[in-house]
Write a protein that holds these residues in place. Structure first.
Motif, PDB file in Angstrom:
ATOM      1  N   GLY A 255     -91.300  71.239 -70.890  1.00 51.02           N
ATOM      2  CA  GLY A 255     -90.904  70.161 -71.788  1.00 51.02           C
ATOM      3  C   GLY A 255     -89.962  69.169 -71.120  1.00 51.02           C
ATOM      4  O   GLY A 255     -90.071  67.959 -71.327  1.00 51.02           O
ATOM      5  N   GLU A 256     -89.037  69.688 -70.285  1.00 48.78           N
ATOM      6  CA  GLU A 256     -88.112  68.785 -69.589  1.00 48.78           C
ATOM      7  C   GLU A 256     -88.810  68.005 -68.482  1.00 48.78           C
ATOM      8  O   GLU A 256     -88.470  66.845 -68.207  1.00 48.78           O
ATOM      9  CB  GLU A 256     -86.953  69.598 -69.010  1.00 48.78           C
ATOM     10  CG  GLU A 256     -86.072  70.252 -70.077  1.00 48.78           C
ATOM     11  CD  GLU A 256     -85.014  71.159 -69.460  1.00 48.78           C
ATOM     12  OE1 GLU A 256     -85.025  71.295 -68.220  1.00 48.78           O
ATOM     13  OE2 GLU A 256     -84.205  71.729 -70.222  1.00 48.78           O
ATOM     14  N   ALA A 257     -89.751  68.645 -67.791  1.00 51.95           N
ATOM     15  CA  ALA A 257     -90.407  67.984 -66.651  1.00 51.95           C
ATOM     16  C   ALA A 257     -91.547  67.069 -67.079  1.00 51.95           C
ATOM     17  O   ALA A 257     -92.071  66.321 -66.246  1.00 51.95           O
ATOM     18  CB  ALA A 257     -90.945  69.044 -65.692  1.00 51.95           C
ATOM     19  N   ARG A 258     -91.917  67.090 -68.305  1.00 48.84           N
ATOM     20  CA  ARG A 258     -93.079  66.302 -68.726  1.00 48.84           C
ATOM     21  C   ARG A 258     -92.856  64.791 -68.591  1.00 48.84           C
ATOM     22  O   ARG A 258     -93.742  64.101 -68.056  1.00 48.84           O
ATOM     23  CB  ARG A 258     -93.423  66.668 -70.169  1.00 48.84           C
ATOM     24  CG  ARG A 258     -94.667  65.960 -70.703  1.00 48.84           C
ATOM     25  CD  ARG A 258     -95.049  66.507 -72.056  1.00 48.84           C
ATOM     26  NE  ARG A 258     -95.425  67.903 -71.951  1.00 48.84           N
ATOM     27  CZ  ARG A 258     -95.690  68.676 -73.016  1.00 48.84           C
ATOM     28  NH1 ARG A 258     -95.584  68.171 -74.238  1.00 48.84           N
ATOM     29  NH2 ARG A 258     -96.044  69.938 -72.857  1.00 48.84           N
ATOM     30  N   PRO A 259     -91.707  64.201 -69.034  1.00 44.61           N
ATOM     31  CA  PRO A 259     -91.550  62.735 -68.892  1.00 44.61           C
ATOM     32  C   PRO A 259     -91.561  62.269 -67.418  1.00 44.61           C
ATOM     33  O   PRO A 259     -92.301  61.342 -67.089  1.00 44.61           O
ATOM     34  CB  PRO A 259     -90.205  62.458 -69.574  1.00 44.61           C
ATOM     35  CG  PRO A 259     -90.041  63.596 -70.552  1.00 44.61           C
ATOM     36  CD  PRO A 259     -90.621  64.785 -69.865  1.00 44.61           C
ATOM     37  N   PRO A 260     -90.748  62.901 -66.501  1.00 43.54           N
ATOM     38  CA  PRO A 260     -90.839  62.446 -65.101  1.00 43.54           C
ATOM     39  C   PRO A 260     -92.229  62.651 -64.503  1.00 43.54           C
ATOM     40  O   PRO A 260     -92.706  61.821 -63.720  1.00 43.54           O
ATOM     41  CB  PRO A 260     -89.792  63.318 -64.381  1.00 43.54           C
ATOM     42  CG  PRO A 260     -88.867  63.777 -65.449  1.00 43.54           C
ATOM     43  CD  PRO A 260     -89.701  63.925 -66.656  1.00 43.54           C
ATOM     44  N   LEU A 261     -92.851  63.746 -64.865  1.00 43.88           N
ATOM     45  CA  LEU A 261     -94.194  64.012 -64.339  1.00 43.88           C
ATOM     46  C   LEU A 261     -95.177  62.942 -64.793  1.00 43.88           C
ATOM     47  O   LEU A 261     -96.027  62.484 -64.016  1.00 43.88           O
ATOM     48  CB  LEU A 261     -94.649  65.397 -64.785  1.00 43.88           C
ATOM     49  CG  LEU A 261     -95.982  65.891 -64.221  1.00 43.88           C
ATOM     50  CD1 LEU A 261     -95.910  65.978 -62.697  1.00 43.88           C
ATOM     51  CD2 LEU A 261     -96.337  67.257 -64.801  1.00 43.88           C
ATOM     52  N   ALA A 262     -95.030  62.508 -66.031  1.00 39.47           N
ATOM     53  CA  ALA A 262     -95.910  61.445 -66.527  1.00 39.47           C
ATOM     54  C   ALA A 262     -95.662  60.144 -65.766  1.00 39.47           C
ATOM     55  O   ALA A 262     -96.614  59.421 -65.414  1.00 39.47           O
ATOM     56  CB  ALA A 262     -95.677  61.249 -68.027  1.00 39.47           C
ATOM     57  N   ALA A 263     -94.374  59.831 -65.466  1.00 39.66           N
ATOM     58  CA  ALA A 263     -94.060  58.611 -64.700  1.00 39.66           C
ATOM     59  C   ALA A 263     -94.627  58.697 -63.285  1.00 39.66           C
ATOM     60  O   ALA A 263     -95.173  57.718 -62.758  1.00 39.66           O
ATOM     61  CB  ALA A 263     -92.537  58.396 -64.658  1.00 39.66           C
TER      62      ALA A 263
END
Length: 342
Positions: A255-263
């Motif tokens: 859940g924490e890594a999802r936003p940077p991973l999406a970027a």
């Protein structure tokens, strides 16, 4: 006023006719009319016979049972009333019969052998000339194996026919035996089906018997496996708990890594597009890289630095809008000869 009286008269006539017909019907279906001649009959058993039950001759209702009492400690005496136009002879026979399978009974009178002397009022029909009712419990217990294989409606029909035949009310023993034989044939057909099922089951059991060692081994291994699981149940339980904790931690990490991973995925998409648009330049650059690396290798062969020599120089100097004479310089060193490093 006349218009009101006429419907009222019609209503009164209709009500009077209805009451008269209802009274006639009640008299026909209700209790036997008062009066008549009383007689008595003694039976060894009158179970099910009640005061008010019918007294019939040849199936016709000719009287009713008035009273039932015990005499001589073991004998039942039935007092009944007949209409005055029905005389009885001393040889008359009395029997208690079933009206239906619900249990209702009636007293049946039939002509018996002997003298035709009339039976006096309040006369007694002795036990030797009476027949108690059939014991349905004993009768139906004998037919129980047959009844268990029949449908309920067939059981009721057959039971009623049995009672009628044994009471002499209809049919013959031959017809009863014929129906019983038909039902027995039906049971025999079912018995053949059951026999085939048993035969097939015997084949299955024979096959299992030939594989008894494999089956025993399989059961033994399964028992050992289950016993091993039971012995390690504590460790398995702890592992499941830890696995649950790991799953929870992993879910939070994802859940924490999802936003940077999406970027990053979006940036990689843009980079891939840029590389695809400049594929010709990239191919040309990659083609010249081996020569460039060879030249750089010669330049850096003296140590961990690069040596550069100025071999040629030319240029123009402009000042105040005027261009001076060009400046040219050429080094006479051997390394500046054609093919040397520059």
């Amino acid at each position: 006023m006349t218009g009101t009286i006429r419907p009222l008269v019609k209503l009164l006539v209709f009500a009077a006719v209805t009451l008269l017909l209802t009274a006639l019907l009640a008299q026909t279906l209700g209790a036997f009319p008062a009066g008549g001649v009383n007689y008595r009959a003694r039976f060894t058993d009158v179970t099910g016979l009640l005061p008010g039950d019918d007294v019939r001759i040849a199936g016709v209702r000719v009287g009713r049972v008035a009273d039932i009492r015990v005499v001589d400690d073991t004998v039942a005496e039935v007092e009944f009333t007949l209409t005055e136009d029905v005389p009885l002879a001393t040889g008359v026979r009395a029997a208690i019969r079933y009206r239906n399978l619900v249990g209702q009974r009636y007293l049946a009178l039939t002509e018996g052998p002997g003298e035709r002397r009339p039976l006096r009022p309040d006369g007694l029909i002795p036990i030797g000339q009476t027949t108690p009712a059939l014991d349905l419990t004993v009768l139906f217990n004998g037919f129980r194996p047959l009844f268990t294989a029949l449908r309920p409606e067939d059981v009721n029909k057959l039971a009623y026919e049995i009672i009628q035949v044994l009471q002499g009310e209809g049919g013959t023993v031959s017809s009863l035996l014929s129906r019983t034989a038909s039902l027995t044939n039906t049971l025999a057909d079912r018995d053949a089906v059951i026999g085939r099922v048993v035969t097939n089951l015997n084949t299955v059991l024979t096959t299992l018997a030939t594989r008894d060692r494999d089956l025993d081994r399989t059961i033994t291994q399964l028992q050992e496996f289950v016993s091993g699981l039971a012995a390690d149940r504590t460790a398995i339980g702890e592992a499941l708990v830890n696995l649950g904790d790991l799953t929870e931690a992993t879910s939070s990490l994802v859940g924490e890594a999802r936003p940077p991973l999406a970027a990053d995925i979006r940036a990689l998409d843009e980079l891939a597009g840029t590389l695809n648009r400049n594929s010709a330049v990239i191919d040309s650059t990659l083609g010249r890289l081996p020569q460039r690396y060879e030249s750089l290798t010669r330049v850096a062969s003296y140590g961990s630095w690069f040596n550069f020599y100025l071999c040629d120089f030319d240029g123009r100097v402009s000042a105040a809008g005027q261009t001076l004479n060009p400046v040219t310089f050429s080094a006479p060193a051997a390394r500046c000869a054609t093919g040397g490093s520059r």
